[in-house]
Motif scaffolding. Sequence first.
Motif, PDB file in Angstrom:
ATOM      1  N   LEU A  62      16.467 -35.439 -37.358  1.00  0.00           N
ATOM      2  CA  LEU A  62      17.860 -35.016 -37.514  1.00  0.00           C
ATOM      3  C   LEU A  62      18.146 -34.594 -38.948  1.00  0.00           C
ATOM      4  CD1 LEU A  62      19.680 -37.676 -35.314  1.00  0.00           C
ATOM      5  CD2 LEU A  62      19.304 -35.253 -34.782  1.00  0.00           C
ATOM      6  N   GLY A  63      17.545 -35.288 -39.898  1.00  0.00           N
ATOM      7  CA  GLY A  63      17.705 -34.917 -41.306  1.00  0.00           C
ATOM      8  C   GLY A  63      17.161 -33.521 -41.573  1.00  0.00           C
ATOM      9  N   GLU A  64      16.009 -33.216 -40.985  1.00  0.00           N
ATOM     10  CA  GLU A  64      15.437 -31.876 -41.137  1.00  0.00           C
ATOM     11  C   GLU A  64      16.343 -30.823 -40.514  1.00  0.00           C
ATOM     12  OE1 GLU A  64      11.375 -31.563 -39.814  1.00  0.00           O
ATOM     13  OE2 GLU A  64      10.863 -33.468 -40.780  1.00  0.00           O
ATOM     14  N   LEU A  65      16.883 -31.105 -39.335  1.00  0.00           N
ATOM     15  CA  LEU A  65      17.795 -30.164 -38.680  1.00  0.00           C
ATOM     16  C   LEU A  65      19.054 -29.935 -39.511  1.00  0.00           C
ATOM     17  CD1 LEU A  65      17.530 -31.298 -34.951  1.00  0.00           C
ATOM     18  CD2 LEU A  65      16.652 -29.180 -35.957  1.00  0.00           C
ATOM     19  N   ILE A  66      19.566 -31.000 -40.092  1.00  0.00           N
ATOM     20  CA  ILE A  66      20.751 -30.873 -40.943  1.00  0.00           C
ATOM     21  C   ILE A  66      20.418 -30.021 -42.163  1.00  0.00           C
ATOM     22  CG2 ILE A  66      22.288 -32.151 -42.495  1.00  0.00           C
ATOM     23  CD1 ILE A  66      22.250 -34.396 -40.331  1.00  0.00           C
ATOM     24  N   GLY A  67      19.236 -30.235 -42.743  1.00  0.00           N
ATOM     25  CA  GLY A  67      18.813 -29.442 -43.900  1.00  0.00           C
ATOM     26  C   GLY A  67      18.700 -27.969 -43.566  1.00  0.00           C
ATOM     27  N   VAL A  68      18.096 -27.659 -42.432  1.00  0.00           N
ATOM     28  CA  VAL A  68      17.965 -26.262 -41.995  1.00  0.00           C
ATOM     29  C   VAL A  68      19.345 -25.662 -41.773  1.00  0.00           C
ATOM     30  CG1 VAL A  68      17.232 -24.805 -40.056  1.00  0.00           C
ATOM     31  CG2 VAL A  68      15.655 -26.480 -41.017  1.00  0.00           C
ATOM     32  N   SER A  69      20.206 -26.401 -41.153  1.00  0.00           N
ATOM     33  CA  SER A  69      21.563 -25.929 -40.873  1.00  0.00           C
ATOM     34  C   SER A  69      22.309 -25.642 -42.177  1.00  0.00           C
ATOM     35  CB  SER A  69      22.296 -26.972 -40.041  1.00  0.00           C
ATOM     36  OG  SER A  69      23.508 -26.485 -39.582  1.00  0.00           O
ATOM     37  N   ARG A  70      22.160 -26.513 -43.148  1.00  0.00           N
ATOM     38  CA  ARG A  70      22.815 -26.300 -44.450  1.00  0.00           C
ATOM     39  C   ARG A  70      22.267 -25.067 -45.149  1.00  0.00           C
ATOM     40  NH1 ARG A  70      22.857 -32.538 -46.445  1.00  0.00           N
ATOM     41  NH2 ARG A  70      24.754 -33.123 -45.375  1.00  0.00           N
ATOM     42  N   ARG A  71      20.950 -24.897 -45.095  1.00  0.00           N
ATOM     43  CA  ARG A  71      20.361 -23.707 -45.739  1.00  0.00           C
ATOM     44  C   ARG A  71      20.850 -22.436 -45.066  1.00  0.00           C
ATOM     45  NH1 ARG A  71      16.235 -27.379 -46.088  1.00  0.00           N
ATOM     46  NH2 ARG A  71      15.143 -26.684 -44.227  1.00  0.00           N
TER      47      ARG A  71
END
Length: 134
Positions: free
Chosen positions: A97-106
């Motif tokens: 989920l942290g990775e998905l949030i990071g991708v979403s933010r980028r």
Amino acid sequence: MGQSLDGALVSSDAVLDAYTRLLTRSESMLESALAADWEALVDQETEYVQQVERLSTLDAGVSLDGEEQRHKAELLERILANDLEIRRHLIQRRDELGELIGVSRRQRDLQRTYGAGARPGVIDAGSRFGADSS
């Protein structure tokens, strides 16, 4: 036989049965974690915590003999092993989920920076100088 906090008599069998039920609950929670059924896992966690609280009260009022203590220790080891495995899966899910949030933010930052298309004031050099120019 022992006595619980509310004054009722509690047998060692009742305590061991409660540990067995807790093990069954932890196995079910592990199955949910393995299936990535996070909603079911969370739903079961509430009952698990309640069972632990009840068991704590029961356990405090009973003395177990040597064989019963060994049985309780085996059940506890299995419960703790399940708990460790559940936590491992939860940590893995948290990281995903942290990775998905990071991708979403980028993606959001890129969208803000570059917009959906050409920004006003930006000149398309290809049309001005010809697409064939080298």
